[in-house]
Design a protein around this motif. Sequence first.
Motif, PDB file in Angstrom:
ATOM      1  N   GLY A   3      -5.201   0.891  10.517  1.00 35.07           N
ATOM      2  CA  GLY A   3      -4.165   0.448   9.609  1.00 35.07           C
ATOM      3  C   GLY A   3      -3.962   1.882   8.729  1.00 35.07           C
ATOM      4  N   SER A   4      -3.154   1.587   7.410  1.00 33.70           N
ATOM      5  CA  SER A   4      -2.995   2.706   6.513  1.00 33.70           C
ATOM      6  C   SER A   4      -3.831   2.870   5.347  1.00 33.70           C
ATOM      7  CB  SER A   4      -1.596   2.715   6.116  1.00 33.70           C
ATOM      8  OG  SER A   4      -0.683   2.621   7.357  1.00 33.70           O
ATOM      9  N   SER A   7       0.265   4.221   1.901  1.00 38.02           N
ATOM     10  CA  SER A   7       1.500   4.124   2.244  1.00 38.02           C
ATOM     11  C   SER A   7       2.440   4.585   1.261  1.00 38.02           C
ATOM     12  CB  SER A   7       1.616   2.622   2.408  1.00 38.02           C
ATOM     13  OG  SER A   7       1.023   2.231   3.471  1.00 38.02           O
ATOM     14  N   ARG A   9       6.448   5.239   0.024  1.00 39.37           N
ATOM     15  CA  ARG A   9       7.904   4.991   0.441  1.00 39.37           C
ATOM     16  C   ARG A   9       8.707   5.290  -0.678  1.00 39.37           C
ATOM     17  NH1 ARG A   9       4.461   0.366   0.726  1.00 39.37           N
ATOM     18  NH2 ARG A   9       4.162  -0.509   2.959  1.00 39.37           N
ATOM     19  N   ASP A  25       8.496   9.362   2.797  1.00 43.45           N
ATOM     20  CA  ASP A  25       8.157   8.242   3.269  1.00 43.45           C
ATOM     21  C   ASP A  25       6.713   8.870   4.262  1.00 43.45           C
ATOM     22  OD1 ASP A  25      10.098   6.068   2.696  1.00 43.45           O
ATOM     23  OD2 ASP A  25      11.318   7.417   3.478  1.00 43.45           O
ATOM     24  N   LEU A  26       5.712   8.297   4.149  1.00 42.74           N
ATOM     25  CA  LEU A  26       4.774   8.414   4.754  1.00 42.74           C
ATOM     26  C   LEU A  26       3.467   7.504   4.885  1.00 42.74           C
ATOM     27  CD1 LEU A  26       3.475  11.344   5.822  1.00 42.74           C
ATOM     28  CD2 LEU A  26       2.532  11.896   3.795  1.00 42.74           C
ATOM     29  N   GLU A  27       3.125   7.307   6.229  1.00 37.42           N
ATOM     30  CA  GLU A  27       1.855   6.271   6.353  1.00 37.42           C
ATOM     31  C   GLU A  27       0.620   7.319   6.837  1.00 37.42           C
ATOM     32  OE1 GLU A  27       1.715   3.129   5.833  1.00 37.42           O
ATOM     33  OE2 GLU A  27       3.842   2.924   5.354  1.00 37.42           O
ATOM     34  N   PRO A  29      -3.056   7.406   8.104  1.00 40.71           N
ATOM     35  CA  PRO A  29      -3.967   6.417   8.675  1.00 40.71           C
ATOM     36  C   PRO A  29      -5.285   6.271   8.174  1.00 40.71           C
ATOM     37  CG  PRO A  29      -3.827   8.482  10.059  1.00 40.71           C
ATOM     38  CD  PRO A  29      -2.740   8.391   8.928  1.00 40.71           C
ATOM     39  N   GLU A  63       1.029   2.850  -2.139  1.00 39.46           N
ATOM     40  CA  GLU A  63      -0.124   2.012  -1.823  1.00 39.46           C
ATOM     41  C   GLU A  63      -1.252   2.496  -1.404  1.00 39.46           C
ATOM     42  OE1 GLU A  63       0.756  -1.693   0.087  1.00 39.46           O
ATOM     43  OE2 GLU A  63       2.042  -2.292  -1.164  1.00 39.46           O
TER      44      GLU A  63
END
Length: 257
Positions: A3-4, A7, A9, A25-27, A29, A63
């Motif tokens: 998962g991240s 996060s 946005r 926007d960026l995730e 890992p 987040e």
Amino acid sequence: MGGSAVSVRGLWKRFGEQVAVGGIDLELPAGRFIGLVGPNGAGKTTTLSMVTGLLRPDQGSVEVVGHDVWRDPVEVKARIGVLPEGLRLFERLSGRELLAYTGRLRGLPGAEVDRRATQLLDVLDLAGAQHKLVVDYSTGMRKKTGLAAALLHNPEVLFLDEPFEGVDPVSAQTIRGVLERYTASGATVVFSSHVMELVESLCDWVAVMAAGRIRAHGPIAEVRGEAPSLQRAFLELVGADSRDVGSDLDWLGGGSR
């Protein structure tokens, strides 16, 4: 870990008319060694400041390990460690006293703080200077002390802004060893830099930033693509690869006026 870890946005930040971060926007890992790279003025420090709750964004949300940075700041700060740019420490404390204070501020039992501080001071080669005042520490010693304070509560995500800037090779190697051990346990490191060789040797995931926007992100090999090095790919991504100074500065060199 899956998962991240982070996060991001629609993140925006303006200073007057200047757009420092333009709707990214960026995730990121979890369980990876992540580099946030870009030229000076790209928006890296501003982004990290918003992600870690040090600077409120104009728009967007962040987040960290599933908790909103601005709606749930206590939970987020319990799970992160931060080594900011322009590190400021309590200079009239010794290194040992600074870690003792930091640990107790985090709510750790005194005996556990002392145990962890002793181990960190030893691993970071600070044991011999632990009773000296921080005001007398070198740049490398200050960075290592700041790293020890950021790691003391065993965070899930560690954010480092230019952690190797102004650090001698011996201290840099020590810091590097500690970070590699930390990520090997499944934790996440996010650090900013403009030194591509360092990022390529340390990281397995990278986000390239320029002019307040993300130009590319993903595993190092994916971002590098067909380029011979991350440095070459980076120059192409930020639009600096074609810059030619051959016809300029024709007066420079040779020692004549």
